[in-house]
Design an enzyme around this catalytic site. Structure first.
Site, PDB file in Angstrom:
ATOM      1  N   TYR A   1       0.841  -1.214   0.000  1.00 40.82           N
ATOM      2  CA  TYR A   1       0.000   0.000   0.000  1.00 40.82           C
ATOM      3  C   TYR A   1       0.874   1.262   0.000  1.00 40.82           C
ATOM      4  CZ  TYR A   1      -3.633   3.233   1.707  1.00 40.82           C
ATOM      5  OH  TYR A   1      -4.510   4.279   1.868  1.00 40.82           O
TER       6      TYR A   1
ATOM      7  N   LYS B   1       1.100   4.231  -2.799  1.00 42.04           N
ATOM      8  CA  LYS B   1       0.766   5.615  -2.463  1.00 42.04           C
ATOM      9  C   LYS B   1       1.970   6.554  -2.653  1.00 42.04           C
ATOM     10  CE  LYS B   1      -3.560   4.997  -1.479  1.00 42.04           C
ATOM     11  NZ  LYS B   1      -4.612   5.633  -2.303  1.00 42.04           N
TER      12      LYS B   1
HETATM   13  P1  NAD Z   1     -13.167   2.771   1.192  1.00 42.21           P
HETATM   14  O1  NAD Z   1     -12.741   1.353   1.180  1.00 42.21           O
HETATM   15  O2  NAD Z   1     -14.395   3.144   1.932  1.00 42.21           O
HETATM   16  O3  NAD Z   1     -13.340   3.321  -0.300  1.00 42.21           O
HETATM   17  C1  NAD Z   1     -12.561   2.907  -1.376  1.00 42.21           C
HETATM   18  C2  NAD Z   1     -13.426   2.983  -2.605  1.00 42.21           C
HETATM   19  O4  NAD Z   1     -12.652   2.553  -3.745  1.00 42.21           O
HETATM   20  C3  NAD Z   1     -14.628   2.026  -2.515  1.00 42.21           C
HETATM   21  O5  NAD Z   1     -15.775   2.704  -2.956  1.00 42.21           O
HETATM   22  C4  NAD Z   1     -14.259   0.910  -3.465  1.00 42.21           C
HETATM   23  O6  NAD Z   1     -15.376   0.271  -4.045  1.00 42.21           O
HETATM   24  C5  NAD Z   1     -13.443   1.672  -4.505  1.00 42.21           C
HETATM   25  N1  NAD Z   1     -12.611   0.771  -5.291  1.00 42.21           N
HETATM   26  C6  NAD Z   1     -11.750  -0.182  -4.837  1.00 42.21           C
HETATM   27  N2  NAD Z   1     -11.200  -0.828  -5.872  1.00 42.21           N
HETATM   28  C7  NAD Z   1     -11.704  -0.271  -7.001  1.00 42.21           C
HETATM   29  C8  NAD Z   1     -11.516  -0.514  -8.385  1.00 42.21           C
HETATM   30  N3  NAD Z   1     -10.681  -1.467  -8.817  1.00 42.21           N
HETATM   31  N4  NAD Z   1     -12.185   0.255  -9.277  1.00 42.21           N
HETATM   32  C9  NAD Z   1     -13.044   1.224  -8.854  1.00 42.21           C
HETATM   33  N5  NAD Z   1     -13.257   1.491  -7.550  1.00 42.21           N
HETATM   34  C10 NAD Z   1     -12.610   0.737  -6.642  1.00 42.21           C
HETATM   35  O7  NAD Z   1     -11.924   3.571   1.735  1.00 42.21           O
HETATM   36  P2  NAD Z   1     -11.625   5.135   1.927  1.00 42.21           P
HETATM   37  O8  NAD Z   1     -11.011   5.254   3.261  1.00 42.21           O
HETATM   38  O9  NAD Z   1     -12.804   5.971   1.570  1.00 42.21           O
HETATM   39  O10 NAD Z   1     -10.458   5.338   0.852  1.00 42.21           O
HETATM   40  C11 NAD Z   1     -10.512   6.238  -0.242  1.00 42.21           C
HETATM   41  C12 NAD Z   1      -9.101   6.560  -0.668  1.00 42.21           C
HETATM   42  O11 NAD Z   1      -8.426   7.243   0.395  1.00 42.21           O
HETATM   43  C13 NAD Z   1      -8.252   5.330  -0.981  1.00 42.21           C
HETATM   44  O12 NAD Z   1      -7.404   5.592  -2.083  1.00 42.21           O
HETATM   45  C14 NAD Z   1      -7.434   5.155   0.270  1.00 42.21           C
HETATM   46  O13 NAD Z   1      -6.247   4.459   0.030  1.00 42.21           O
HETATM   47  C15 NAD Z   1      -7.210   6.596   0.665  1.00 42.21           C
HETATM   48  N6  NAD Z   1      -6.821   6.808   2.054  1.00 42.21           N
HETATM   49  C16 NAD Z   1      -7.665   6.490   3.084  1.00 42.21           C
HETATM   50  C17 NAD Z   1      -7.251   6.718   4.395  1.00 42.21           C
HETATM   51  C18 NAD Z   1      -8.129   6.407   5.584  1.00 42.21           C
HETATM   52  O14 NAD Z   1      -7.656   6.571   6.721  1.00 42.21           O
HETATM   53  N7  NAD Z   1      -9.367   5.962   5.395  1.00 42.21           N
HETATM   54  C19 NAD Z   1      -5.996   7.250   4.650  1.00 42.21           C
HETATM   55  C20 NAD Z   1      -5.163   7.558   3.588  1.00 42.21           C
HETATM   56  C21 NAD Z   1      -5.601   7.345   2.292  1.00 42.21           C
END
Ligand code: NAD
Length: 248
Positions: free
Chosen positions: A156, A160
């Site tokens: 991951y 990123k």
């Molecule tokens: P989440 O799991 O709720 O959402 C991720 C979304 O991506 C989901 O809707 C999922 O269906 C979609 N997805 C996954 N694989 C896919 C694909 N192949 N094609 C299309 N859509 C796809 O998680 P989140 O926390 O809302 O994460 C959103 C973004 O933020 C991600 O990139 C994650 O890495 C990043 N992020 C999250 C956090 C956190 O603390 N939650 C921290 C840093 C970065």
């Protein structure tokens, strides 16, 4: 006055979590929004319905961002519907955690294909269109883990960190045509992705956050709206950390 009136936007992975919050905020600021989902058709439809109920414009579009043909079909649909694209938000992402020494090749590839290759595929097609328009905003969701690393997240973190290199290179290539390319690095945000962590881990993370609260999807959406709007027109190639001061 709405900041993004007349603009069109595509948000990947927008059926829930951070992507959903970004889609809702962009629409609240007047943008027409394409809500991408992979498997969650019903949840994407709910996001679209919420935007329309508030007087906004949105539609749902299916695509697996890790699949080039699927992304190409999504862009055909979006460009046909909107006639152009002003804002791309690369938000779709997954985790598949494990220590490096036990990490399977499939586990590494799946995370990098979704998080990094997915951003590249979408960015490339968006950039082609934006170059013709001579304007555009590309925003990709990186992570605190991509900057600082995180034990158990080598795949991951690599994906990123890759987004940051992709962002900076694209910013250099596209800047002369009025296109800005930036990344947001969220810290710890309360979503389905982080709900799997134990209370002990959550408490340990909280202790590292100077602002003493867990972030919300809306905190990230606010940063995305800023980078998508005119107020950020002289900002490109940057990584905006939104994590309550985590990592300072
Ligand atoms: P989440 O799991 O709720 O959402 C991720 C979304 O991506 C989901 O809707 C999922 O269906 C979609 N997805 C996954 N694989 C896919 C694909 N192949 N094609 C299309 N859509 C796809 O998680 P989140 O926390 O809302 O994460 C959103 C973004 O933020 C991600 O990139 C994650 O890495 C990043 N992020 C999250 C956090 C956190 O603390 N939650 C921290 C840093 C970065």
């Amino acid at each position: 006055m709405q900041k993004l009136s007349g603009k069109t936007a595509l948000v990947t992975g927008a059926s829930r979590g951070i992507g959903r919050a970004i889609a809702l905020r962009l629409a609240a600021e007047g943008a027409s929004v394409a809500v991408n989902y992979n498997g969650s058709e019903a949840k994407a439809a709910e996001v679209v319905e919420q935007i329309r109920a508030a007087g906004g414009t949105a539609f749902a579009v299916q695509a697996d961002v890790a699949d080039a043909a699927s992304v190409a079909a999504m862009f055909d649909t979006v460009l046909k519907e909107f006639g152009g694209l002003d804002i791309l938000v690369n938000n779709a992402g997954i985790t598949s955690d494990g220590l490096l020494i036990g990490m399977k090749e499939e586990q590494f590839d799946r995370v990098v294909d979704t998080n990094l290759k997915g951003a590249y595929l979408c960015m490339q097609l968006a950039a082609k269109r934006m170059l013709r328009q001579r304007s555009g905003r590309i925003i990709s969701i990186s992570s605190y883990s991509g900057i600082h690393g995180n034990a158990g997240q080598a795949n991951y973190s690599a994906s990123k960190a890759g987004i940051i290199g992709l962002t900076k290179s694209a910013a250099r290539e596209l800047g002369s045509r009025g296109i800005t390319v930036n990344a947001i690095a969220p810290g710890y945000i309360d979503t389905d992705m982080t709900s799997v962590l134990s209370d002990k881990v959550k408490e340990a993370i909280l202790a590292e956050i100077p602002l003493k609260r867990i972030g919300t999807p809306e905190d990230i959406a606010a940063a995305a709206v800023f980078l998508a709007g005119d107020d950020a027109s002289y900002i490109t190639g940057q990584v905006l950390e939104v994590g309550g001061g985590m990592g300072l």
